[in-house]
Design a protein around this motif. Structure first.
Motif, short mmCIF file in Angstrom:
data_model
loop_
_atom_site.label_atom_id
_atom_site.label_comp_id
_atom_site.label_asym_id
_atom_site.label_seq_id
_atom_site.Cartn_x
_atom_site.Cartn_y
_atom_site.Cartn_z
N ASP A 137 0.81 -1.22 0.00
CA ASP A 137 0.00 0.00 0.00
C ASP A 137 0.84 1.27 0.00
O ASP A 137 0.27 2.37 -0.04
CB ASP A 137 -0.93 0.02 1.22
N ARG A 138 2.16 1.12 0.06
CA ARG A 138 3.01 2.30 0.11
C ARG A 138 2.82 3.17 -1.13
O ARG A 138 2.75 2.67 -2.25
CB ARG A 138 4.47 1.87 0.23
N LEU A 143 -1.72 8.82 -4.55
CA LEU A 143 -2.77 8.79 -5.59
C LEU A 143 -4.08 9.34 -5.05
O LEU A 143 -4.78 10.09 -5.75
CB LEU A 143 -2.96 7.35 -6.07
N ALA A 144 -4.42 8.98 -3.82
CA ALA A 144 -5.65 9.50 -3.23
C ALA A 144 -5.59 11.01 -3.07
O ALA A 144 -6.58 11.71 -3.32
CB ALA A 144 -5.90 8.83 -1.88
N LEU A 196 -6.61 15.88 -15.82
CA LEU A 196 -5.68 14.88 -16.34
C LEU A 196 -4.92 14.19 -15.21
O LEU A 196 -4.62 13.00 -15.29
CB LEU A 196 -4.68 15.55 -17.31
N ALA A 197 -4.63 14.94 -14.16
CA ALA A 197 -3.93 14.34 -13.02
C ALA A 197 -4.89 13.59 -12.11
O ALA A 197 -4.54 12.54 -11.56
CB ALA A 197 -3.20 15.43 -12.23
N ALA A 198 -6.10 14.11 -11.93
CA ALA A 198 -7.02 13.56 -10.93
C ALA A 198 -7.71 12.28 -11.38
O ALA A 198 -7.82 11.33 -10.61
CB ALA A 198 -8.06 14.61 -10.56
N ILE A 199 -8.20 12.25 -12.62
CA ILE A 199 -9.02 11.12 -13.06
C ILE A 199 -8.26 9.79 -13.02
O ILE A 199 -8.74 8.82 -12.43
CB ILE A 199 -9.59 11.41 -14.46
N PRO A 200 -7.06 9.69 -13.62
CA PRO A 200 -6.34 8.40 -13.51
C PRO A 200 -5.98 8.06 -12.07
O PRO A 200 -6.01 6.88 -11.69
CB PRO A 200 -5.08 8.63 -14.35
N PHE A 204 -7.16 4.45 -10.54
CA PHE A 204 -6.20 3.42 -10.13
C PHE A 204 -6.10 3.30 -8.62
O PHE A 204 -5.77 2.21 -8.11
CB PHE A 204 -4.83 3.73 -10.74
N TYR A 205 -6.39 4.35 -7.88
CA TYR A 205 -6.41 4.21 -6.42
C TYR A 205 -7.52 3.25 -6.01
O TYR A 205 -7.32 2.39 -5.14
CB TYR A 205 -6.62 5.57 -5.76
N ASN A 206 -8.69 3.40 -6.61
CA ASN A 206 -9.78 2.47 -6.30
C ASN A 206 -9.45 1.04 -6.71
O ASN A 206 -9.76 0.08 -5.98
CB ASN A 206 -11.06 2.93 -7.01
#
Length: 238
Positions: A137-138, A143-144, A196-200, A204-206
């Protein structure tokens, strides 16, 4: 002047000056440039984390499947422990090695201490699970954070770009598109970079959070199964 000439006059500066991404960045206000640069760096770092975690979780699943196949194949646990101890095990294999190491230390050290072996083995497995999940999880928190804050950072750049457009209108006393276009363009560009930064990052965090929960569940299930094996061995020895 006919409408065609007016339209050409309005878009002329844009055509001459160019509204490429580099031009938008270079012509933007210093505050908006800092916002754009920060969002771009956050996006690049997020993708680096995504690539690293993709292979890390994939390796964790493959190694867990491989270990389960060996563990339930009927092979001697002592032989399996000896083989895995020579490598650098991860996830389920690391859990097994840690539990077997504690079992061997307790049994070989003092045969009269069998009553507390199971508790010690369970504690060791709990610590190992926490360590393995912490390793997987590191950097997911980054990402969150990017997913939650990047749109608002981009919005800050948007507001600043619109303020620049209004200032240009006030100075020139002209509402021509050529006057307001640079500020509006840099504002929209900042918004686009934020998304562009937030959506990916959110996507991927989810995904990785779900993968992490699945692997954690598998480790805990194996720990319960191994604890049952230890309990049976203690009953046999006593």
């Amino acid at each position: 002047m006919n409408p065609t000439d007016l339209a050409q006059e309005a878009i002329g500066p844009a055509t001459v000056g160019g509204f490429s991404f580099l031009e938008l960045f270079l012509q933007a206000h210093i505050v908006v440039q800092l916002v754009m640069a920060g969002l771009l760096i956050a996006s690049i770092w997020s993708w680096a984390i995504v690539v690293e975690k993709f292979f890390a979780f994939r390796r964790a699943r493959v190694e867990s499947d491989r270990f389960e196949h060996m563990f339930w194949s009927g092979q001697s646990l002592d032989e399996l422990y000896t083989a895995l101890s020579r490598t650098k095990p991860i996830t389920m294999a690391a859990l097994f090695v840690a539990a077997m190491r504690e079992w061997k230390r307790s049994v070989e050290g003092n045969i009269r201490a069998l009553g507390g072996i199971q508790l010690r083995v369970e504690k060791v497995m709990d610590v190992t699970i926490s360590r393995e999940m912490e390793r997987l999880d590191r950097r997911l928190l980054f990402l969150a954070t990017v997913g939650a804050t990047a749109p608002f950072v981009g919005l800050f750049g948007t507001v600043w770009g619109i303020m620049t457009s209004f200032q240009a209108i006030a100075v020139s006393k002209n509402t021509n598109l050529a006057v307001v276009a640079p500020g509006i363009a840099e504002a929209l560009f900042a918004t686009a970079l934020g998304l562009l930064a937030a959506i990916p990052a959110v996507i991927f965090y989810n995904k990785f959070s779900a993968d992490s929960a699945q692997i954690s569940h598998r480790l805990e299930a194996f720990a319960d199964e191994f604890a049952a094996i230890v309990s049976r061995q203690i009953d046999v020895r006593t």
